[in-house]
Design a protein around this motif. Structure first.
Motif: not given
Length: 422
Positions: A170-171, A179-180, A301-302, A308-310
């Motif tokens: 994340m960092e 995705f990773y 994944l979803a 990732g957006y939030l």
């Protein structure tokens, strides 16, 4: 404005979910009690009235306990989010750690410990109150706390490194971190499927090779007929914890093994055990396991893409009662993980019947597979005994069952089996 709107939406879904859950539970209790006085006609010659009434009382007691637990969990959820519990915890952990990766790991660990402490009285009562009252508990208090300690240590040994990897991604891995992280999570899940039978499960139970040669020969004949290769047939000492019985296969690839609860072997006849196993093997041969894994990976994944957006939206944090800002250069990705984990079930519960539909379809298909390779009457006989021994109600409310049960109701399932070609 977005923050307030999200808070209102969050509270609205909490209230809606509570209303639906209480409505479903009340329907279920009324339906079970209405049919408590008589065994359903298709089971009248197989299950005594006393066993049917025990199942009804057990179901009602579990449902009421579930409602109480739901209320407490909802209050805890609101306390952690809108009432500032996570904000306070974040500040206190930051004071002790000074930020950085140590802060993030400590925040997650502190939350897990607090949540575990809150759950402990409920887990204890369920085992030594509810299960004890209906004759299912075989666990000593020493074993209960030993299991708990092992669980905490195992969770720390496995969970902290995994979380460290995810937080590092994340960092450092940019906008596609999710995705990773999904690739890491998927690999971790597959690894656990390999390690669970031989490394993790033996930490809690003893697994002994099946010694009944007649039964072993029967099962090996079944596996040969259906083309299933196994690393072995094992008996698990489930009776040291519970009177409930089951059978399953675990592992992945060449590491698959078949496991029987000792309580199941003591209750069923050899031909019934073969039929139960044929059902479980049906899940494998019909690729249900692969389909479930693929679905799990797709959903994860979803959800990670959504996270990732939030995680970059301030309203997501403030709308849930948290100010995520730390001194310059400090990150709070751990808070994003916690908030997402807490909020997601609130918004997804109403979709539960969708997952039940697929699961029930698989159960019918596995039953049909078992009926093809064994005698359907043996599976029916085994299921009736298992329903009786586990005090599973024969008369669930259909709508409640659609939300909560991964298996079809007993009467529907047995009706399908009785209609199977001989």
């Amino acid at each position: 404005m977005y923050s307030l709107a999200f808070s209102i939406l969050f509270v609205s879904f909490i209230i809606l979910t509570l209303i639906v859950r209480f409505w479903l539970a009340s329907r279920h209790i009324r339906h079970v009690l209405t049919h408590r006085g008589a065994v359903p006609a298709e089971f009248a010659e197989k299950i005594p009235l006393a066993a049917h009434q025990k199942a009804a009382d057990y179901t009602v007691a579990r449902t009421k306990f579930g409602l109480f637990t739901l209320l407490v969990n909802t209050l805890v959820l609101v306390g952690f989010t809108l009432l500032g519990g996570l904000q306070w915890l974040s500040i206190e952990v930051f004071k002790l750690t000074g930020g950085g990766m140590g802060y993030q790991l400590a925040l997650l660990a502190a939350f897990a410990l607090i949540s575990g402490a809150i759950d402990l009285p409920f887990d204890y009562y369920k085992q030594f109150g509810l299960e004890q009252r209906f004759g299912f508990n075989k666990m000593t208090r020493g074993l209960f706390f030993a299991d708990m300690a092992k669980g905490v240590l195992l969770g720390a040994a496995i969970g902290l490194p995994l979380v460290w990897v995810v937080l590092t991604l994340m960092e450092k891995s940019g906008d596609l971190w999710w995705f990773y992280a999904w690739l890491v999570w998927s690999g971790f899940q597959l690894l656990m499927m390999v390690l669970f039978p031989t490394v993790i499960a033996p930490l809690f139970n003893k697994f002994s090779p099946l010694e009944d040669q007649s039964l072993k020969s029967r099962i090996e004949g079944l596996m040969k007929r259906v083309g299933f290769a196994s690393k072995g047939l094992f008996v698990m000492d489930g009776s040291k914890r519970s009177a409930h019985g089951n059978a399953y296969f675990s592992g992945f690839g060449a590491n698959k093994r078949i496991v029987f609860f000792d309580t199941l072997l003591s209750r069923l006849q050899p031909q019934e055990i073969e039929a139960v196993l044929a059902h479980e093997l049906g899940h494998f041969k019909l690729k249900h396991i692969i389909k479930r894994i693929a679905m799990m990976f797709a959903i994860s994944l979803a959800f990670l893409a959504l996270l990732g957006y939030l995680k970059s939206q301030m309203w997501f944090y403030t709308g849930l009662g948290v100010d995520p800002l730390l001194p310059p250069g400090q990150r709070n990705d751990a808070m994003a993980l916690l908030l997402f984990m807490l909020a997601l079930p609130v918004f997804t519960f109403l979709f539960s019947p969708l997952t039940s539909i697929g699961s029930r379809k698989h159960e019918f298909e596995a039953d049909a597979f078992a009926a093809k390779h064994t005698d359907a009457r043996d599976l029916v006989s085994a299921l009736v005994k298992m329903y009786e021994d586990n005090a599973s109600t024969l008369t669930p409310d259909p709508l409640h069952s659609a939300f909560y049960d991964s298996h079809p109701p007993a009467s529907v399932r047995i009706r399908h089996l009785n209609a199977a070609p001989a």
